[in-house]
Design a protein around this motif. Structure first.
Motif, short mmCIF file in Angstrom:
data_model
loop_
_atom_site.label_atom_id
_atom_site.label_comp_id
_atom_site.label_asym_id
_atom_site.label_seq_id
_atom_site.Cartn_x
_atom_site.Cartn_y
_atom_site.Cartn_z
N SER A 1 -1.94 -76.84 9.48
CA SER A 1 -1.66 -77.69 10.65
C SER A 1 -2.59 -78.89 10.72
O SER A 1 -2.24 -79.93 11.30
N ASP A 2 -3.78 -78.78 10.12
CA ASP A 2 -4.74 -79.88 10.14
C ASP A 2 -4.73 -80.70 8.85
O ASP A 2 -5.71 -81.37 8.53
N ALA B 1 -1.23 -86.01 6.35
CA ALA B 1 0.15 -86.06 5.87
C ALA B 1 0.26 -86.73 4.51
O ALA B 1 0.91 -86.21 3.59
N GLU C 1 4.22 -74.47 10.67
CA GLU C 1 5.39 -74.96 11.42
C GLU C 1 5.07 -76.19 12.28
O GLU C 1 5.91 -77.08 12.42
N ALA C 2 3.86 -76.26 12.81
CA ALA C 2 3.48 -77.42 13.62
C ALA C 2 3.42 -78.69 12.77
O ALA C 2 3.87 -79.76 13.20
N TRP C 3 2.86 -78.57 11.58
CA TRP C 3 2.80 -79.74 10.67
C TRP C 3 4.20 -80.14 10.25
O TRP C 3 4.52 -81.34 10.21
N ASN D 1 7.07 -79.76 11.81
CA ASN D 1 7.78 -80.41 12.91
C ASN D 1 7.32 -81.84 13.13
O ASN D 1 8.11 -82.73 13.47
N GLN D 2 6.04 -82.07 12.89
CA GLN D 2 5.49 -83.41 13.12
C GLN D 2 5.81 -84.38 11.98
O GLN D 2 5.99 -85.59 12.20
N HIS D 3 5.92 -83.86 10.74
CA HIS D 3 6.03 -84.74 9.57
C HIS D 3 7.30 -84.48 8.75
O HIS D 3 7.35 -84.85 7.57
N LYS D 4 8.31 -83.88 9.36
CA LYS D 4 9.49 -83.48 8.60
C LYS D 4 10.24 -84.66 7.98
O LYS D 4 10.76 -84.56 6.86
#
Length: 422
Positions: free
Chosen positions: A241-242, A245, A273-275, A277-280
């Motif tokens: 998550s951290d 990108a 999943e958080a990463w 969703n942010q960078h899909k």
């Protein structure tokens, strides 16, 4: 077994005997004598590259007729650049420190007996490998530099290429102090000859299999000679998550696409999943740009376009192609659990800017090579400064990871006294 096959099988034993005799002479050569021999072989390979390419074309034609997959054909294929690369690898091995004779430790007992622990060659190495003709030169060079004789058994698909390489090696060694019998090549496709190599404990000191899972399994399960086990590479990139990108995508694309058909290429992306969703959008664009086919779980399919539903086999698959399994997770622990279940203990990477998360990943993940914010493609003897490599060990005894010169040695205890008795 036919009479001709029996003769070939008996020849394997004779080759092993010649290698064992040559190993005695090889073990006492100086470092410079061995280095000069490697340089001579390297020069000869470059001079004779056209004959190797001609032989390789026969193997490639046979491969096409048999319908070999593209990844396999890539491993089989040679050109001038690849031949010069493995010749240069021999020169790099010549420049490396010679481990033979290194005093690993020394001490004196209370009674005055002096003890030294010294590196010595393994003796005779049996090398069983598939497809990659460059292994013939790499393995021979590492064996000779570390004072070992070697008996090579390459796959039938590369028979002509391997024979051409060994012919050049033998001719070059005639000009050096290394006996040409220190390099033996089994030039038969008879399976009985290979099986015989598994059981010649009186002549062969260690077997090293290098190839697909079925080959390695066959050697490990059937050999009575000690085995230095190499492994297939179901390698994972975990994007935390951290993760940055740009850094994460650059590393993933390199690990997947630089050479998809090699064992240190990434086969599975594990993504928080958080990463995702942010960078899909950025990830989807990069995957499409590089022609990567995604086999993903439900969350990956919801976030990315054109995802094939992943099956159980996708998580365990070493694709050796531009296919990529994508697994979404909620946290680091779930990522490590997935690697524990499906990984092959080869190479695993975490991409994160969180030092604590990276440290935990490094501590808890079981693999020969672990990376923080770097591509798995560095699990390679040349890339890590070993010169060539004889294989990548995924076991835990004797050697682990890329096996260079020290992995091809054992130790001997030398005691010097003045009449001490016990």
């Amino acid at each position: 077994m036919t009479t001709a096959e029996a003769v070939k099988t008996n020849t394997v034993e004779e080759q092993a005997k010649r290698a064992k005799k040559a190993a005695k002479n090889l073990s006492i050569l100086t470092t410079e004598e061995k280095n000069e021999a490697l340089r001579t072989v390297a020069d000869a390979l470059e001079t004779g590259y056209e004959s190797i390419i001609s032989a390789n074309l026969i193997d490639l034609k046979n491969g096409e007729e048999k319908g070999f997959e593209q990844a396999f054909m890539d491993r089989l294929s040679l050109n001038k650049e690849r031949i010069f690369d493995f010749a240069e690898g021999l020169r790099q091995v010549a420049e490396l420190p010679d481990p033979i004779g290194d005093v690993m430790s020394r001490w004196t007992l209370d009674n005055g007996l002096k003890v030294e622990e010294v590196r010595v060659p393994l003796g005779v190495i049996g090398m069983i490998y598939e497809a990659r003709p460059n292994v013939t030169a790499d393995a021979a060079g590492l064996a000779l530099k570390s004072g070992n004789a070697i008996v090579l058994k390459g796959g039938s698909s590369a028979l002509n290429s391997n024979k051409a390489i060994v012919e050049i090696i033998h001719k070059a060694l005639e000009e050096t102090r290394i006996p040409k019998n220190a390099v033996q090549f089994i030039d038969t496709v008879n399976r009985e000859a290979t099986k015989q190599l598994f059981t010649m404990k009186e002549h062969i000191d260690v077997l090293i299999p290098r190839g697909g899972a079925s080959l390695i399994k066959a050697v490990v399960e059937n050999a009575t000679v000690p085995v230095l086990e190499t492994g297939v590479g179901n390698c994972h990139i975990y994007v935390d998550s951290d993760a940055d990108a740009e850094k994460a995508i650059n590393i993933l694309i390199n690990a997947k696409t630089d050479r998809p058909a090699v064992c240190n290429a990434a086969e599975t992306l594990i993504v928080h999943e958080a990463w995702l969703n942010q960078h899909k959008e950025l990830l989807a664009e990069s995957l499409k740009k590089h022609g990567i086919t995604v086999h993903g779980d439900e969350s990956a399919a919801a976030a990315l376009p054109d995802v094939k539903p992943a099956t159980e086999s996708d998580w365990a698959n070493e694709y050796l192609s531009l296919d990529l399994a994508v697994k979404t997770v909620k946290d680091l622990e779930e990522a490590i659990d997935h690697i524990d279940q499906y990984g092959t203990k080869h190479s695993e990477a975490i991409i994160t800017e969180n030092a604590d998360t990276a440290k935990k990943f490094m501590q808890l993940t079981d693999a020969a090579a672990l990376y923080h914010n770097a591509s798995t493609r560095f699990t390679d003897g040349g890339a890590l400064g070993f010169g060539a490599e004889i294989g990548i060990s995924t076991q835990k005894l004797h050697a682990r990871g890329p096996m260079g010169l020290p992995a091809l040695t054992t130790r001997k205890y030398l005691m010097s006294g003045n009449g001490q008795i016990r």
